[in-house]
Write an enzyme that holds these catalytic residues in place. Sequence first.
Site, PDB file in Angstrom:
ATOM      1  N   ASP A   1       0.850  -1.195   0.000  1.00  0.00           N
ATOM      2  CA  ASP A   1       0.000   0.000   0.000  1.00  0.00           C
ATOM      3  C   ASP A   1       0.890   1.252   0.000  1.00  0.00           C
ATOM      4  OD1 ASP A   1      -3.284   0.183   1.003  1.00  0.00           O
ATOM      5  OD2 ASP A   1      -2.126   2.035   0.824  1.00  0.00           O
TER       6      ASP A   1
ATOM      7  N   ASN B   1      -6.219  -5.212  -5.595  1.00  0.00           N
ATOM      8  CA  ASN B   1      -7.361  -4.491  -5.034  1.00  0.00           C
ATOM      9  C   ASN B   1      -7.179  -2.976  -4.999  1.00  0.00           C
ATOM     10  OD1 ASN B   1      -9.748  -4.242  -2.984  1.00  0.00           O
ATOM     11  ND2 ASN B   1      -7.971  -3.330  -1.931  1.00  0.00           N
TER      12      ASN B   1
ATOM     13  N   LYS C   1     -12.902   0.117 -14.642  1.00  0.00           N
ATOM     14  CA  LYS C   1     -13.317  -1.187 -14.117  1.00  0.00           C
ATOM     15  C   LYS C   1     -13.774  -2.114 -15.248  1.00  0.00           C
ATOM     16  CE  LYS C   1     -12.282  -0.568  -9.804  1.00  0.00           C
ATOM     17  NZ  LYS C   1     -11.259  -1.369  -9.124  1.00  0.00           N
TER      18      LYS C   1
ATOM     19  N   TYR D   1     -14.321   6.162 -14.010  1.00  0.00           N
ATOM     20  CA  TYR D   1     -14.202   5.030 -13.091  1.00  0.00           C
ATOM     21  C   TYR D   1     -14.741   3.755 -13.748  1.00  0.00           C
ATOM     22  CZ  TYR D   1     -14.743   2.157  -8.904  1.00  0.00           C
ATOM     23  OH  TYR D   1     -14.673   1.125  -7.985  1.00  0.00           O
TER      24      TYR D   1
ATOM     25  N   ASP E   1       3.666   2.058  -4.627  1.00  0.00           N
ATOM     26  CA  ASP E   1       2.646   2.780  -5.387  1.00  0.00           C
ATOM     27  C   ASP E   1       2.426   1.976  -6.666  1.00  0.00           C
ATOM     28  OD1 ASP E   1       1.251   4.447  -7.090  1.00  0.00           O
ATOM     29  OD2 ASP E   1       2.462   6.224  -6.657  1.00  0.00           O
ATOM     30  N   VAL E   2       1.200   1.459  -6.854  1.00  0.00           N
ATOM     31  CA  VAL E   2       0.987   0.580  -8.022  1.00  0.00           C
ATOM     32  C   VAL E   2       1.097   1.331  -9.346  1.00  0.00           C
ATOM     33  CG1 VAL E   2      -0.397  -1.119  -6.747  1.00  0.00           C
ATOM     34  CG2 VAL E   2      -1.554   0.731  -7.994  1.00  0.00           C
TER      35      VAL E   2
END
Length: 253
Positions: free
Chosen positions: A38, A81, A150, A146, A54-55
């Site tokens: 995270d 996630n 997704k 968003y 940090d993804v």
Amino acid sequence: MTTELAGLTALVTGGASGIGLATARLLADRGADVAVLDLDPSGVPAPLRGFTADVSDDESVRRAVEAAAEILGGIDILVNNAGIGAAGTVEDNPDAQWHSVLDVNVLGVVRTTRAALPHLRRSAHAAIVNTCSIAATAGLPQRALYSASKGAVLSLTLAMAADHVREGIRVNCVNPGTVDTPWVGRLLGAAADPAAERAALEARQPTGRLVSADQVAASIAYLASPAAGSTTGTALAVDGGMAGLRLRPEPKP
Ligand SMILES: NC(=O)c1ccc[n+]([C@@H]2O[C@H](COP(=O)([O-])OP(=O)(O)OC[C@H]3O[C@@H](n4cnc5c(N)ncnc54)[C@H](O)[C@@H]3O)[C@@H](O)[C@H]2O)c1
């Protein structure tokens, strides 16, 4: 308490809050050794192991995944996630925001999976679970960016499932409705009338209540477990019936 995940190791991104934290805790309760990745894992409780990453930064993802794999002794389960929100129609979000949300929500899954795959290939029970959303399959107002992110996670889940099934790696996703997490708490806090906004979100779900983070965690834990060994390339709705049900209005008393 079951110990069905004893001997397995898991990595959960965005595991310091909300759905990710509930998932990391549940996987650990069921016997897995769990690392959380995270932006700020400092508040993550034992026995979870926190790693800062940090993804949206490939180098930090590779470093954290390698460090976690070394301490855990491998990676059997990856839960992608980490995610961020965005409100607005297609007119509202500047290009820079499109790039940054897609960078976290879509490329974040790509980066973490890419770094974890060499470890997953060595597992006899390899599973990836992506946190997708009802926004991937239903048109929600004010969620253009968003939802696009997704929708991409849903397609990516299917493509990854096909690519890696012969390597023994299962890939599935969960599609939550509105979940009572700090994220939704922030949204409600910013609303003109938080109580009315919460009531509207509850009413949108046929069950009449928000989904809990623990309910999403239970679905992720199932898809990640050896019990789901024949399940790959699926999206499990955890949405209070939002995707599948069409109710008539309640009869007036
Ligand atoms: N809450 C909902 O209603 C809901 C519904 C459907 C799907 N989801 C999805 O569930 C996931 C988790 O949401 P939540 O409600 O638990 O949110 P949350 O804000 O409570 O937790 C998200 C976590 O992700 C971390 N994170 C954010 N950006 C990151 C980055 N670049 N690198 C690493 N970590 C990062 C945050 O630090 C935080 O700990 C997201 O992918 C979200 O899109 C949420």
